[in-house]
Design an enzyme around this catalytic site. Sequence first.
Site, PDB file in Angstrom:
ATOM      1  N   SER A 286       2.751  -0.839  -6.814  1.00  0.00           N
ATOM      2  CA  SER A 286       2.599   0.193  -5.787  1.00  0.00           C
ATOM      3  C   SER A 286       1.477   1.108  -6.419  1.00  0.00           C
ATOM      4  O   SER A 286       1.893   2.027  -7.355  1.00  0.00           O
ATOM      5  CB  SER A 286       3.367   0.781  -5.190  1.00  0.00           C
ATOM      6  OG  SER A 286       3.147   2.119  -4.354  1.00  0.00           O
TER       7      SER A 286
ATOM      8  N   GLY B  12       0.784  -1.413  -0.183  1.00  0.00           N
ATOM      9  CA  GLY B  12      -0.126   0.012  -0.017  1.00  0.00           C
ATOM     10  C   GLY B  12       0.812   1.366   0.062  1.00  0.00           C
ATOM     11  O   GLY B  12       0.272   2.156   0.046  1.00  0.00           O
ATOM     12  N   ASP B  13       2.059   0.901  -0.257  1.00  0.00           N
ATOM     13  CA  ASP B  13       3.034   2.325  -0.176  1.00  0.00           C
ATOM     14  C   ASP B  13       4.032   1.908  -1.317  1.00  0.00           C
ATOM     15  O   ASP B  13       3.934   0.982  -2.010  1.00  0.00           O
ATOM     16  CB  ASP B  13       3.384   2.934   1.208  1.00  0.00           C
ATOM     17  CG  ASP B  13       3.690   4.226   0.954  1.00  0.00           C
ATOM     18  OD1 ASP B  13       4.788   4.775   0.307  1.00  0.00           O
ATOM     19  OD2 ASP B  13       3.147   5.092   1.715  1.00  0.00           O
ATOM     20  N   ASP B  14       5.516   2.603  -1.013  1.00  0.00           N
ATOM     21  CA  ASP B  14       6.415   2.045  -1.855  1.00  0.00           C
ATOM     22  C   ASP B  14       6.862   0.757  -1.721  1.00  0.00           C
ATOM     23  O   ASP B  14       6.838   0.239  -0.560  1.00  0.00           O
ATOM     24  CB  ASP B  14       7.852   3.166  -1.624  1.00  0.00           C
ATOM     25  CG  ASP B  14       7.628   4.513  -1.628  1.00  0.00           C
ATOM     26  OD1 ASP B  14       6.968   4.874  -2.838  1.00  0.00           O
ATOM     27  OD2 ASP B  14       7.977   5.285  -0.810  1.00  0.00           O
TER      28      ASP B  14
END
Length: 493
Positions: free
Chosen positions: A316, A283-285
């Site tokens: 991502s 849910g991010d990098d």
Amino acid sequence: MMVETSTLGRFHHQRLDFKRWVPSFLTSHKTLFMVLWIAAFLSVFMWQRNMVVGGFLVFGQVPVRPIPKLRPVVFNLTDFGGVGDGVTLNTEAFERAVSAISKLGKKGGAQLNVPPGRWLTAPFNLTSHITLFLAEDSVILGIDDEKYWTLMPPLPSYGYGRERPGPRYGSLIHGQNLKDVVITGHNGTINGQGQSWWKKYRQKRLNYTRGPLVQIMWSSDILITNITLRDSPFWTLHPYDCKNITIKGVTILAPVFEAPNTDGIDPDSCEDMLIEDCYISVGDDAIAIKSGWDQYGIAYGRPSMNIMIRNLVVRSMVSAGISIGSEMSGGVSNVTVENILIWNSRRGVRIKTAAGRGGYVRQITYRNLTFENVRVGIVMKTDYNEHADDGYDPTALPDIRDINFINIHGHGVRVPVRIHGSEEIPVKNVTFRDMSVGLTYKKKHIFQCAFVQGRVIGTIFPSPCENLDRYNEHGQLVKQSMSQNVTDIDYDF
């Protein structure tokens, strides 16, 4: 048992020669994409517990695989009272096991087997000379009640809980000042059960910064391989100020939306590190290389350097596949990122920083990248203005230079390049060589630049910005840029 990653120490002496270790057929980006895609598919396929009997694929329960003996002494978690029913709290069992292993360091340490089952636990610490082995169908479950999670001081290079001032929650599996640590298995899982953490974070019901899933600090000779990490409360795998680290064959998963800050791997002030053969969808990098935040990172002064990242499939939807920064105040240098497939992502690769960060990003090489359905392929952003507190020095300007992009390909990309330097933070000595990216929008100004100096060599598609010198495939200057400070940034598409 020492972790054998001796080649890492030579990263700063020489670059690996791609043609020497990859067959020539992989130089085709289409073939590379197919190979990486098949590898990712097969890893998930096998993960779903299929088996081959008599030459036929049979769906069902895989027989229990024998656990290898990797240390002179081997323990099972059940030897210390562990119960893998998903309900019984096993924190004391893990603590007793680690305590027993800590007494065996001079004899080569010991191996702790986590058998098939669901092993609920609060956070616990590792020790030196340990192999934590997760058997097939074993799951270490982090308890989702924050009262069981240890509070720790802020990281010294951040000077502040990353989300809240003051203390921070520790990680589910933690280690400090260790040597010779192995976390491996038959693709067993460490599950942070982050859903309740994400909900409380969005509702502003947490008083402290969330903890990572696995965090190892001030340690060396670390090997993490053949496991699955999923649903971390915060950053998933966070090696901090460590040396000689190998992460290989790891699957990292979190929902691509509504799982805030679930970065996959965040090397932070780390040196001599190899990340390879991993699948990351979070849910991010997917990966974010860091080295401290503003004045605290400058004072701590530990760069991230000599890092090789290769043979990954990453996704991502809200951030980037491979990032550097934005917390990079200790510096980041000598990083190679190669043979990467980034698919269905908001951004491909990104360098992000701002005035007040100080530090540097330099000697970075991206080679053999494939973008599939990526909104913006290559991003450099110098106004990422998020600061620890008001004590930062706005005159501490990062130095961004010596960035190379070689053999970049893809399809379904909206903006292939967006390099957003500024008058106070120009981007220097950027090189593009052999780039062909299929586009979703046939608009002008999709190779966007501002305050950047560098060159393009050979065939580049789409047409590069006017800020860059142009050379032919023989390295002969064709056209010199007269407008390096021209701004051609458009965030509307």
